[in-house]
Write an enzyme that holds these catalytic residues in place. Structure first.
Site, PDB file in Angstrom:
ATOM      1  N   SER A 113       2.091   3.685   1.845  1.00 55.01           N
ATOM      2  CA  SER A 113       1.769   2.206   2.300  1.00 55.01           C
ATOM      3  C   SER A 113       3.075   1.404   2.593  1.00 55.01           C
ATOM      4  CB  SER A 113       0.834   1.371   1.347  1.00 55.01           C
ATOM      5  OG  SER A 113       1.471   1.408   0.003  1.00 55.01           O
ATOM      6  N   GLY A 141      -1.814   4.780   0.325  1.00 58.20           N
ATOM      7  CA  GLY A 141      -2.341   5.621  -0.513  1.00 58.20           C
ATOM      8  C   GLY A 141      -1.831   7.089  -0.979  1.00 58.20           C
ATOM      9  N   ASN A 159       2.904   6.434  -5.090  1.00 55.18           N
ATOM     10  CA  ASN A 159       1.632   6.596  -5.466  1.00 55.18           C
ATOM     11  C   ASN A 159       1.314   7.600  -6.508  1.00 55.18           C
ATOM     12  OD1 ASN A 159      -0.013   4.386  -3.834  1.00 55.18           O
ATOM     13  ND2 ASN A 159       0.841   5.878  -2.322  1.00 55.18           N
ATOM     14  N   ASP A 170       0.680  -8.620  -4.629  1.00 51.46           N
ATOM     15  CA  ASP A 170       0.566  -7.404  -5.601  1.00 51.46           C
ATOM     16  C   ASP A 170       1.849  -7.254  -6.330  1.00 51.46           C
ATOM     17  OD1 ASP A 170       1.868  -6.232  -3.518  1.00 51.46           O
ATOM     18  OD2 ASP A 170       0.302  -5.157  -3.143  1.00 51.46           O
ATOM     19  N   HIS A 228       4.052  -4.906  -2.206  1.00 47.28           N
ATOM     20  CA  HIS A 228       4.297  -4.505  -0.960  1.00 47.28           C
ATOM     21  C   HIS A 228       5.021  -5.547  -0.030  1.00 47.28           C
ATOM     22  CE1 HIS A 228       0.950  -1.870  -1.987  1.00 47.28           C
ATOM     23  NE2 HIS A 228       1.315  -0.944  -1.229  1.00 47.28           N
TER      24      HIS A 228
END
Length: 200
Positions: A28, A65, A94, A175, A178
């Site tokens: 991502s 992801g 991830n 979050d 990102h």
């Protein structure tokens, strides 16, 4: 006759200059997470490279992801389809967020690097890190994967752009993981500068 030879040389040189293709295989952080894809840094990268007299075709095969295992599974088909000259591997975050063993990540990335080399392309590895809340021991073991592989395989290691972006809270999504759309031009510039040290 001289003019003809000169023209042929110019065309040949132009072909060589335009022949470089960079395949980005990431997650991502490279896939334009929660933003129009045209505003993501890989799409902005070619223009930044042109400003540095680098004409490189960018193919972004990043998927939000994806783990290093996902990337390993997808890589053979990507290499066959695109036949890149360079492959930037931005994977492992991830895995780290899910607490996967650093050995698994290292083995997957190592296999990817060897696949890229087999196709006569140049692998480039991006340094990644996990948030500090995963503990110092795990964080250190995870972070060390990348310089260790870089040294072992003799390939370039690119700095982790998020380390610079995260210092500007207004550039980060809620979050804390990102970068926002506003940060993408800076990231593209950063990547272009780093690539300029590798792709001559």
């Amino acid at each position: 006759m001289i003019k003809l030879v000169s023209l042929l040389c110019t065309l040949l040189f132009s072909s060589i200059v335009n022949s470089n293709t960079l395949l980005i295989v990431g997650d991502s952080l490279s896939a334009g997470y929660k933003m129009p894809v045209e505003n993501s840094w890989p799409v902005l990268l070619p223009e930044k490279l042109k400003q540095q007299n680098q004409n490189i075709k960018i193919i972004n095969a990043s998927i939000s992801g994806d783990t290093s295992g996902n990337g390993l599974a997808r890589l053979p088909a990507l290499l066959t389809k695109h036949q890149p000259d360079y492959v930037l591997l931005e994977l492992g975050a991830n895995d780290g967020l899910r607490g996967f063993s650093p050995d698994i990540v290292s083995n997957n990335l190592s296999a990817m690097i060897e696949q890229v080399k087999t196709k006569k392309a140049q692998p480039i590895l991006m340094q990644l890190r996990v948030p500090t809340n995963y503990g110092k021991r795990y964080g250190d073991a995870f972070s060390s994967i990348y310089p260790s592989l870089s040294e072992e395989k003799g390939i370039p290691l690119m700095p982790f752009f998020l380390e610079y972006v995260i210092t500007k809270p207004e550039w980060m999504m809620s979050d804390g993981l990102h970068p926002k759309e506003i940060a993408q031009p800076w990231i593209a510039e950063f990547i272009a500068t780093e690539l300029g040290k590798i792709i001559k």
